[in-house]
Design a protein around this motif. Sequence first.
Motif, mmCIF file in Angstrom:
data_model
loop_
_atom_site.group_PDB
_atom_site.id
_atom_site.type_symbol
_atom_site.label_atom_id
_atom_site.label_comp_id
_atom_site.label_asym_id
_atom_site.label_seq_id
_atom_site.Cartn_x
_atom_site.Cartn_y
_atom_site.Cartn_z
ATOM 1 N N GLY A 80 -12.866 -22.274 -6.697
ATOM 2 C CA GLY A 80 -11.920 -22.924 -5.802
ATOM 3 C C GLY A 80 -12.287 -24.336 -5.426
ATOM 4 N N MET A 81 -13.399 -24.853 -5.985
ATOM 5 C CA MET A 81 -13.852 -26.204 -5.667
ATOM 6 C C MET A 81 -14.434 -26.808 -6.934
ATOM 7 S SD MET A 81 -15.766 -25.326 -2.083
ATOM 8 C CE MET A 81 -15.530 -26.941 -1.390
ATOM 9 N N GLY A 82 -14.510 -28.120 -6.973
ATOM 10 C CA GLY A 82 -15.128 -28.757 -8.123
ATOM 11 C C GLY A 82 -14.101 -29.395 -9.039
ATOM 12 N N ASN A 83 -14.611 -30.227 -9.920
ATOM 13 C CA ASN A 83 -13.785 -31.010 -10.824
ATOM 14 C C ASN A 83 -13.531 -30.207 -12.102
ATOM 15 O OD1 ASN A 83 -12.401 -33.315 -11.404
ATOM 16 N ND2 ASN A 83 -14.178 -34.490 -12.064
ATOM 17 N N LEU A 84 -12.880 -29.063 -11.956
ATOM 18 C CA LEU A 84 -12.811 -28.077 -13.024
ATOM 19 C C LEU A 84 -12.089 -28.593 -14.262
ATOM 20 C CD1 LEU A 84 -11.876 -24.968 -10.849
ATOM 21 C CD2 LEU A 84 -14.139 -25.601 -11.679
ATOM 22 N N ARG A 85 -10.891 -29.120 -14.094
ATOM 23 C CA ARG A 85 -10.078 -29.509 -15.255
ATOM 24 C C ARG A 85 -10.697 -30.670 -16.010
ATOM 25 N NH1 ARG A 85 -7.658 -24.922 -16.162
ATOM 26 N NH2 ARG A 85 -6.945 -24.044 -14.174
ATOM 27 N N SER A 86 -11.275 -31.615 -15.294
ATOM 28 C CA SER A 86 -11.909 -32.748 -15.969
ATOM 29 C C SER A 86 -13.109 -32.289 -16.796
ATOM 30 C CB SER A 86 -12.357 -33.804 -14.953
ATOM 31 O OG SER A 86 -11.249 -34.375 -14.312
ATOM 32 N N VAL A 87 -13.896 -31.362 -16.246
ATOM 33 C CA VAL A 87 -15.036 -30.825 -16.987
ATOM 34 C C VAL A 87 -14.552 -30.048 -18.201
ATOM 35 C CG1 VAL A 87 -17.009 -29.253 -16.894
ATOM 36 C CG2 VAL A 87 -16.529 -30.759 -14.958
ATOM 37 N N ALA A 88 -13.521 -29.230 -18.024
ATOM 38 C CA ALA A 88 -12.991 -28.445 -19.145
ATOM 39 C C ALA A 88 -12.484 -29.350 -20.255
ATOM 40 C CB ALA A 88 -11.875 -27.526 -18.649
ATOM 41 N N LYS A 89 -11.766 -30.404 -19.900
ATOM 42 C CA LYS A 89 -11.242 -31.316 -20.920
ATOM 43 C C LYS A 89 -12.378 -32.041 -21.652
ATOM 44 C CE LYS A 89 -6.652 -32.208 -18.993
ATOM 45 N NZ LYS A 89 -5.977 -31.643 -20.190
ATOM 46 N N ALA A 90 -13.424 -32.392 -20.930
ATOM 47 C CA ALA A 90 -14.567 -33.055 -21.561
ATOM 48 C C ALA A 90 -15.254 -32.115 -22.551
ATOM 49 C CB ALA A 90 -15.553 -33.532 -20.496
ATOM 50 N N VAL A 91 -15.407 -30.836 -22.171
ATOM 51 C CA VAL A 91 -16.035 -29.869 -23.069
ATOM 52 C C VAL A 91 -15.149 -29.622 -24.289
ATOM 53 C CG1 VAL A 91 -16.861 -27.500 -23.310
ATOM 54 C CG2 VAL A 91 -17.336 -28.778 -21.214
ATOM 55 N N GLU A 92 -13.845 -29.535 -24.078
ATOM 56 C CA GLU A 92 -12.923 -29.358 -25.205
ATOM 57 C C GLU A 92 -13.019 -30.526 -26.186
ATOM 58 O OE1 GLU A 92 -9.233 -28.958 -23.192
ATOM 59 O OE2 GLU A 92 -9.512 -26.823 -22.731
ATOM 60 N N LYS A 93 -13.245 -31.714 -25.658
ATOM 61 C CA LYS A 93 -13.337 -32.900 -26.502
ATOM 62 C C LYS A 93 -14.580 -32.855 -27.392
ATOM 63 C CE LYS A 93 -13.320 -37.979 -26.273
ATOM 64 N NZ LYS A 93 -12.069 -38.164 -27.041
ATOM 65 N N VAL A 94 -15.711 -32.419 -26.839
ATOM 66 C CA VAL A 94 -16.962 -32.442 -27.611
ATOM 67 C C VAL A 94 -17.167 -31.152 -28.409
ATOM 68 C CG1 VAL A 94 -18.038 -33.983 -25.941
ATOM 69 C CG2 VAL A 94 -18.415 -31.524 -25.735
ATOM 70 N N ALA A 95 -16.419 -30.099 -28.063
ATOM 71 C CA ALA A 95 -16.587 -28.809 -28.746
ATOM 72 C C ALA A 95 -15.221 -28.219 -29.083
ATOM 73 C CB ALA A 95 -17.399 -27.844 -27.883
ATOM 74 N N PRO A 96 -14.469 -28.871 -29.978
ATOM 75 C CA PRO A 96 -13.121 -28.375 -30.288
ATOM 76 C C PRO A 96 -13.116 -26.985 -30.904
ATOM 77 C CG PRO A 96 -13.798 -30.089 -31.842
ATOM 78 C CD PRO A 96 -14.809 -30.079 -30.739
ATOM 79 N N GLN A 97 -14.258 -26.559 -31.442
ATOM 80 C CA GLN A 97 -14.341 -25.233 -32.042
ATOM 81 C C GLN A 97 -14.541 -24.137 -31.010
ATOM 82 O OE1 GLN A 97 -16.781 -27.346 -31.756
ATOM 83 N NE2 GLN A 97 -18.661 -26.216 -31.249
ATOM 84 N N ALA A 98 -14.861 -24.494 -29.777
ATOM 85 C CA ALA A 98 -15.173 -23.511 -28.736
ATOM 86 C C ALA A 98 -13.916 -23.065 -27.992
ATOM 87 C CB ALA A 98 -16.176 -24.092 -27.748
ATOM 88 N N GLN A 99 -13.987 -21.878 -27.429
ATOM 89 C CA GLN A 99 -12.957 -21.397 -26.515
ATOM 90 C C GLN A 99 -13.421 -21.734 -25.103
ATOM 91 O OE1 GLN A 99 -12.385 -17.157 -26.557
ATOM 92 N NE2 GLN A 99 -10.549 -17.220 -25.285
ATOM 93 N N VAL A 100 -12.738 -22.672 -24.461
ATOM 94 C CA VAL A 100 -13.125 -23.128 -23.126
ATOM 95 C C VAL A 100 -12.228 -22.447 -22.104
ATOM 96 C CG1 VAL A 100 -13.455 -25.116 -21.617
ATOM 97 C CG2 VAL A 100 -13.886 -25.335 -24.083
ATOM 98 N N ILE A 101 -12.834 -21.702 -21.190
ATOM 99 C CA ILE A 101 -12.091 -20.888 -20.228
ATOM 100 C C ILE A 101 -12.498 -21.279 -18.816
ATOM 101 C CG2 ILE A 101 -11.612 -18.538 -19.429
ATOM 102 C CD1 ILE A 101 -12.569 -17.582 -22.220
ATOM 103 N N VAL A 102 -11.523 -21.582 -17.972
ATOM 104 C CA VAL A 102 -11.764 -21.774 -16.540
ATOM 105 C C VAL A 102 -11.444 -20.454 -15.859
ATOM 106 C CG1 VAL A 102 -11.114 -23.051 -14.464
ATOM 107 C CG2 VAL A 102 -11.198 -24.223 -16.677
ATOM 108 N N SER A 103 -12.439 -19.843 -15.221
ATOM 109 C CA SER A 103 -12.223 -18.481 -14.715
ATOM 110 C C SER A 103 -12.964 -18.219 -13.413
ATOM 111 C CB SER A 103 -12.691 -17.465 -15.772
ATOM 112 O OG SER A 103 -12.542 -16.136 -15.297
ATOM 113 N N ASP A 104 -12.353 -17.338 -12.602
ATOM 114 C CA ASP A 104 -13.014 -16.840 -11.388
ATOM 115 C C ASP A 104 -13.217 -15.335 -11.480
ATOM 116 O OD1 ASP A 104 -10.454 -15.860 -11.134
ATOM 117 O OD2 ASP A 104 -10.107 -16.647 -9.113
ATOM 118 N N GLN A 105 -13.223 -14.792 -12.709
ATOM 119 C CA GLN A 105 -13.383 -13.364 -12.914
ATOM 120 C C GLN A 105 -14.835 -13.021 -13.249
ATOM 121 O OE1 GLN A 105 -10.789 -11.130 -12.331
ATOM 122 N NE2 GLN A 105 -9.972 -13.073 -11.534
#
Length: 214
Positions: free
Chosen positions: A9-34
């Motif tokens: 519920g806090m933090g720069n989640l989407r910006s971090v996710a987009k940065a990881v997607e950029k450097v690791a296009p082969q990875a499955q990047v998931i933002v989750s609270d589960q």
Amino acid sequence: MKVVIVDYGMGNLRSVAKAVEKVAPQAQVIVSDQPQTLLDADRIIVPGQGAMHDCMREFLARGLHDSLLRAAEDKPFLGICVGMQMLFDHSEEGDTKGLGLLPGRVRRFAGDMVSPDGGHLKVPHMGWNEVLPSAPHVLWEGIATPEGQGERFYFVHSYYCEPADSGATAARTVYGVPFTCAVAQANIAAIQFHPEKSAAAGLRLLSNFIAWRP
């Protein structure tokens, strides 16, 4: 590869996710609270933004506390900003208990710090500053070395980490006082600065984390 960005519920989640997607296009990047998603991840990233006591409250309220501790036992783990501070035993910010994954405490910058030219240093520490690695680590590949000049990364924080074990320090920065701005121990790494706001050097660090095999 499944990379989970922990959503509390806090933090720069989407910006971090987009940065990881950029450097690791082969990875499955998931933002989750589960909690189970954390346990199923191949890599864990805990970004941070906000007050330590609020962050820890949200971890408990969302049932993420225990699953994060279990995931951190053996998965490559990266904490960012408050995500680094919460790894330690205790923070002066709100007199808050941390996760206790690393022994040490989190202290507030003094309000009377001065720069080398005698000027007053404001708190929070905000802006670009040089990061000096303390020892070789995969995080610094292609970025900086202990023998040479450091690279500049973007900081926004009023508190800094003070590990009990100096061997856990992976890099230092100077702002009024020298302080630990990165730690690395076994499968856990953490950084006080924001790689998602640090241009090419920040992207390279995230790429290095994805490639890390602790």
